[in-house]
Design an enzyme around this catalytic site. Sequence first.
Site, PDB file in Angstrom:
ATOM      1  N   ASP A 107       0.841  -1.202   0.000  1.00 33.29           N
ATOM      2  CA  ASP A 107       0.000   0.000   0.000  1.00 33.29           C
ATOM      3  C   ASP A 107       0.872   1.246   0.000  1.00 33.29           C
ATOM      4  O   ASP A 107       2.033   1.197   0.440  1.00 33.29           O
ATOM      5  CB  ASP A 107      -0.885   0.044   1.258  1.00 33.29           C
ATOM      6  CG  ASP A 107      -1.844  -1.130   1.320  1.00 33.29           C
ATOM      7  OD1 ASP A 107      -2.137  -1.718   0.267  1.00 33.29           O
ATOM      8  OD2 ASP A 107      -2.290  -1.449   2.446  1.00 33.29           O
TER       9      ASP A 107
HETATM   10  N1  URA Z   1      -1.278  -5.879   4.024  1.00 25.95           N
HETATM   11  C1  URA Z   1      -1.724  -4.613   4.031  1.00 25.95           C
HETATM   12  O1  URA Z   1      -2.731  -4.307   4.665  1.00 25.95           O
HETATM   13  N2  URA Z   1      -1.045  -3.706   3.306  1.00 25.95           N
HETATM   14  C2  URA Z   1       0.074  -3.981   2.613  1.00 25.95           C
HETATM   15  O2  URA Z   1       0.668  -3.084   1.994  1.00 25.95           O
HETATM   16  C3  URA Z   1       0.543  -5.302   2.626  1.00 25.95           C
HETATM   17  C4  URA Z   1      -0.158  -6.237   3.333  1.00 25.95           C
END
Ligand code: URA
Length: 242
Positions: A107
């Site tokens: 993310d």
């Molecule tokens: N889980 C999440 O919530 N975000 C990420 O970036 C990776 C795994």
Amino acid sequence: MRETQRLDRVLSNFGFGTRSEIRQLVKNGTVKVDGVVVKDSGLQVDPERCVIDIEGEILNYREFIYIMMNKPAGVISATEDNKQKTVLDILPDRFRCFDLFPAGRLDIDTEGLLLLTNDGKLAHELLSPKKHVPKRYYALVDGTVSEDMAESFKEGVILDDGFKTMPAELFILKEGQRSEIELVLHEGKFHQVKRMFEAVGRKVLFLKRIRMGGLELDPELAAGECRELTADEVRMLKFQFT
Ligand code: URA
């Protein structure tokens, strides 16, 4: 058959300037191919086989390249975007000539281990849902995190869309008003770590990936920095799929 390319193309891919700047460099006699000064920037060369020397610097061309990045928050794991900075935008110039893409997604606000490569086969294996390559995350969580939650994660929790997660291992590093944990997942659903904590009534405040399969984030890399994998790391990554 070996792939040949124009010398000026190879040099411009390596960031040695525009075609006309490169033509000038070559005319000036600063470029050698296999030890011989060349004056024709249109010469066809095989960059994997030829030794190309420019002003005494030998080009290190290879077909596949593997970069470990400590992704910072604020950039997206994509190759291009109209609005946001991408992980390719923050790569050092020396890696720009390779057609790199991120093997997997984090993310925008997640930090940590991201592999960038041009090796589609390896990326496919790493990301294949069938391979269940474990991914380890460190997280700072708002509120207490209990052993009961670790049990729930081991059983699998139901996410907001009704999906039941595979067993995951939760390690509580520090319990308190803000808890520190590590979580190992064997699958990769969208926002999975955050959604798993939401499923047990908690919010993730900070998230960082620290391991993928046998590949560990180099603690020497500050957020935003990257380096090439060592030969041992590449061998180990490939070995885990054979
Ligand atoms: N889980 C999440 O919530 N975000 C990420 O970036 C990776 C795994």
